[in-house]
Design a protein around this motif. Structure first.
Motif, PDB file in Angstrom:
ATOM      1  N   HIS A   2      35.365  14.860  86.659  1.00  0.00           N
ATOM      2  CA  HIS A   2      34.028  15.388  86.912  1.00  0.00           C
ATOM      3  C   HIS A   2      33.232  14.294  87.630  1.00  0.00           C
ATOM      4  O   HIS A   2      33.118  13.178  87.120  1.00  0.00           O
ATOM      5  N   TRP A  39      34.534  14.475  79.413  1.00  0.00           N
ATOM      6  CA  TRP A  39      33.273  15.136  79.777  1.00  0.00           C
ATOM      7  C   TRP A  39      33.059  16.397  78.941  1.00  0.00           C
ATOM      8  O   TRP A  39      31.987  16.610  78.382  1.00  0.00           O
ATOM      9  N   ASP A  40      34.081  17.231  78.858  1.00  0.00           N
ATOM     10  CA  ASP A  40      33.970  18.501  78.135  1.00  0.00           C
ATOM     11  C   ASP A  40      33.727  18.297  76.642  1.00  0.00           C
ATOM     12  O   ASP A  40      33.158  19.168  75.971  1.00  0.00           O
ATOM     13  N   LYS A  95      26.099  18.986  75.177  1.00  0.00           N
ATOM     14  CA  LYS A  95      25.385  19.305  76.415  1.00  0.00           C
ATOM     15  C   LYS A  95      24.263  18.297  76.684  1.00  0.00           C
ATOM     16  O   LYS A  95      23.981  17.962  77.833  1.00  0.00           O
ATOM     17  N   GLN A 137      25.756  15.262  78.248  1.00  0.00           N
ATOM     18  CA  GLN A 137      26.114  15.535  79.646  1.00  0.00           C
ATOM     19  C   GLN A 137      24.878  15.453  80.540  1.00  0.00           C
ATOM     20  O   GLN A 137      24.923  14.870  81.627  1.00  0.00           O
ATOM     21  N   GLU A 192      24.034  12.839  83.729  1.00  0.00           N
ATOM     22  CA  GLU A 192      23.594  13.300  85.048  1.00  0.00           C
ATOM     23  C   GLU A 192      22.300  12.569  85.460  1.00  0.00           C
ATOM     24  O   GLU A 192      22.174  12.094  86.602  1.00  0.00           O
TER      25      GLU A 192
END
Length: 359
Positions: A145, A253-254, A258, A261, A265
Motif C-alpha cells: 500500500h 496495513w489491513d 481505521k 490508517q 495518511e
C-alpha cells in the motif's frame, strides 16, 4: 446565578473530557513497526522524510504507534527495501519507487518519469486525477500500500568530469542515473549505472563512473560531488518532480484500525510538504556555495535536450506496446500533463521569468 450555572456545567464537561481522553488512549492498540529507508542518514532532508513521518505518527497516537527508522543497509541494502516490505521482513519502507523499474516500468509513475510531471502536477494528478487510484491498484499486485511521502522538486542534471557540448559527448559516458532515465540515455550511447546514494561518491572518485546525478545542490554538496567532478548541469529532465513514498506491507496495513490508517495518511502528507519546503529553503544557498567553490554551472545544450526527449518518447511507445499496465497509466498521465503544462506556462512560468528578469 446563570453565570454560576454555566461554569458548573462547563466544569462538569471538562471533567468528562479529562476522563474520556485517557480512556480512548488506553483502548488504542500498541503498535511497533520497522521502516527500512533507501537512504543514508547523512542525507538529512531525504532520509529525514521518514523520520518526520514516524515522529508525526507517534505524536498523533500518544506514543502508541512507534515506527523505528533504519537507514539504507542497516536491515537491507537501499535498493532492496521493496522486497523486504513485500515479503514482510519489515512493515514498511521509504524509497523512490523508480528504483524498481527493473521489476516493472510502471513503478516510475510513483516517483518520476523523464519529461514527466512536476511536484505540483504530480500532486494534482494523484489527488484530483486518476494517479493515486491507478497506482494503488498497481502496488496491490506487489502486496504493498503506497503513501506519497516527500518530493525534491525539479532536480539538477548531475556532475560530469567533462563538458557535454553535443549529443556525441553522451556516447560511452558511464553515468549513475536512477529509474527509467537510464534507458533513455542508453539510446544515445551512454552506459547507465544504478548505484545507491551512499555509494555514488566513491564510484565517481575512482573513475568507475564518469558522471552522476543525485538530487540538487543541498544534497550534492553534502555528498561532495563537486570535489571529484566540476561540471554541474541543469535541468534534470528525468526528475521533474520525483516523489518519495512510504510503502506499507498490505497485510500490516489491513491489520491496522481505521484510525491508525488515517493517521499514517496524514503523517505522510505532512512529511510530503515538509520535504519539498526544506529543499526549496536550502538549495539556493547551497548552489551559491558550490559555484563559489569552483563548480562550473552549465545548461544542457538544446540539441541534447531534444535528443533525450525524442529518445524518451520512443521508449514510452516501445514500453506501452509490451506492457498494458504501463500504457494504461501513461496514457492517463500524459493527457493530464497536457493541460498542466499549458496552465503552468501561462501563469507561473511567466511570473518566474519576469521575476528573474528584474533581479
Amino acid at each position: 446565578m446563570e453565570r454560576r450555572s454555566f461554569l458548573k456545567k462547563a466544569g462538569a464537561g471538562l471533567a468528562v473530557g479529562a476522563v474520556a481522553m485517557p480512556a480512548i488512549a488506553q483502548s488504542a492498540p500498541t503498535v511497533k513497526w520497522r521502516l527500512a529507508s533507501s537512504f543514508p542518514k547523512s542525507l538529512d532532508t531525504i532520509y529525514g522524510g521518514a523520520e518526520t513521518f514516524a515522529k508525526r505518527v507517534a505524536e498523533a497516537t500518544g506514543g502508541k504507534f512507534q515506527i523505528q527508522v533504519f537507514a539504507g543497509g542497516e536491515i537491507v541494502p537501499g535498493l532492496q527495501v521493496l522486497d523486504a516490505t513485500k515479503d514482510g521482513t519489515v512493515e514498511c519502507c521509504h524509497t523512490a519507487s523508480y528504483y524498481f523499474v527493473g521489476k516493472d516500468p510502471t513503478f516510475a509513475f510513483d516517483c518520476a518519469l523523464p519529461f514527466g510531471l512536476t511536484n505540483r502536477q504530480l500532486d494534482a494528478w494523484y489527488r484530483h486525477g486518476n494517479g493515486l487510484k491507478l497506482m494503488r491498484e498497481f502496488f496491490a499486485t506487489y502486496n504493498v500500500h503506497n503513501l506519497p511521502c516527500g518530493n525534491t522538486g525539479v532536480q539538477m542534471g548531475g556532475w560530469y568530469r567533462k563538458e557535454i557540448k553535443t549529443v556525441k559527448d553522451m556516447e560511452g559516458l558511464k553515468m549513475r542515473i536512477g529509474g527509467f532515465a537510464g534507458q533513455v540515455i542508453s539510446k544515445l550511447g551512454a552506459v547507465p549505472q544504478q548505484i545507491a546514494g551512499g555509494d555514488i561518491y566513491p564510484a565517481l572518485e575512482k573513475g568507475t563512473i564518469d558522471a552522476a546525478e543525485w538530487v540538487g545542490p543541498y544534497d550534492d554538496q553534502k555528498l561532495g560531488f563537486n570535489k571529484v567532478a566540476k561540471f554541474y548541469y541543469y535541468p534534470g529532465w528525468w526528475e521533474g518532480g520525483p516523489q518519495l513514498s512510504v510503502l506499507v506491507n498490505k497485510k500490516a496495513w489491513d491489520a491496522l484500525p481505521k484510525e491508525y490508517q488515517a493517521i499514517l495518511e496524514i503523517a505522510a502528507a505532512d512529511a510530503h510538504v515538509e520535504m519539498m519546503a526544506e529543499y526549496d529553503a536550502k538549495n539556493p544557498t547551497a548552489l551559491k556555495q558550490l559555484i563559489a567553490g569552483g563548480a562550473q554551472l552549465r545548461p544542457f545544450p538544446k540539441d541534447v535536450m531534444d535528443a533525450c526527449y525524442k529518445a524518451a518518447q520512443e521508449l514510452y511507445a516501445e514500453t506501452s506496446a509490451k506492457n498494458a499496465t504501463f500504457k494504461k497509466v501513461y496514457d492517463d498521465m500524459k493527457k493530464f500533463q497536457a493541460d498542466q503544462v499549458l496552465w503552468g506556462r501561462i501563469a507561473e512560468g511567466t511570473y518566474h521569468n519576469f521575476m528573474a528578469s528584474v533581479r
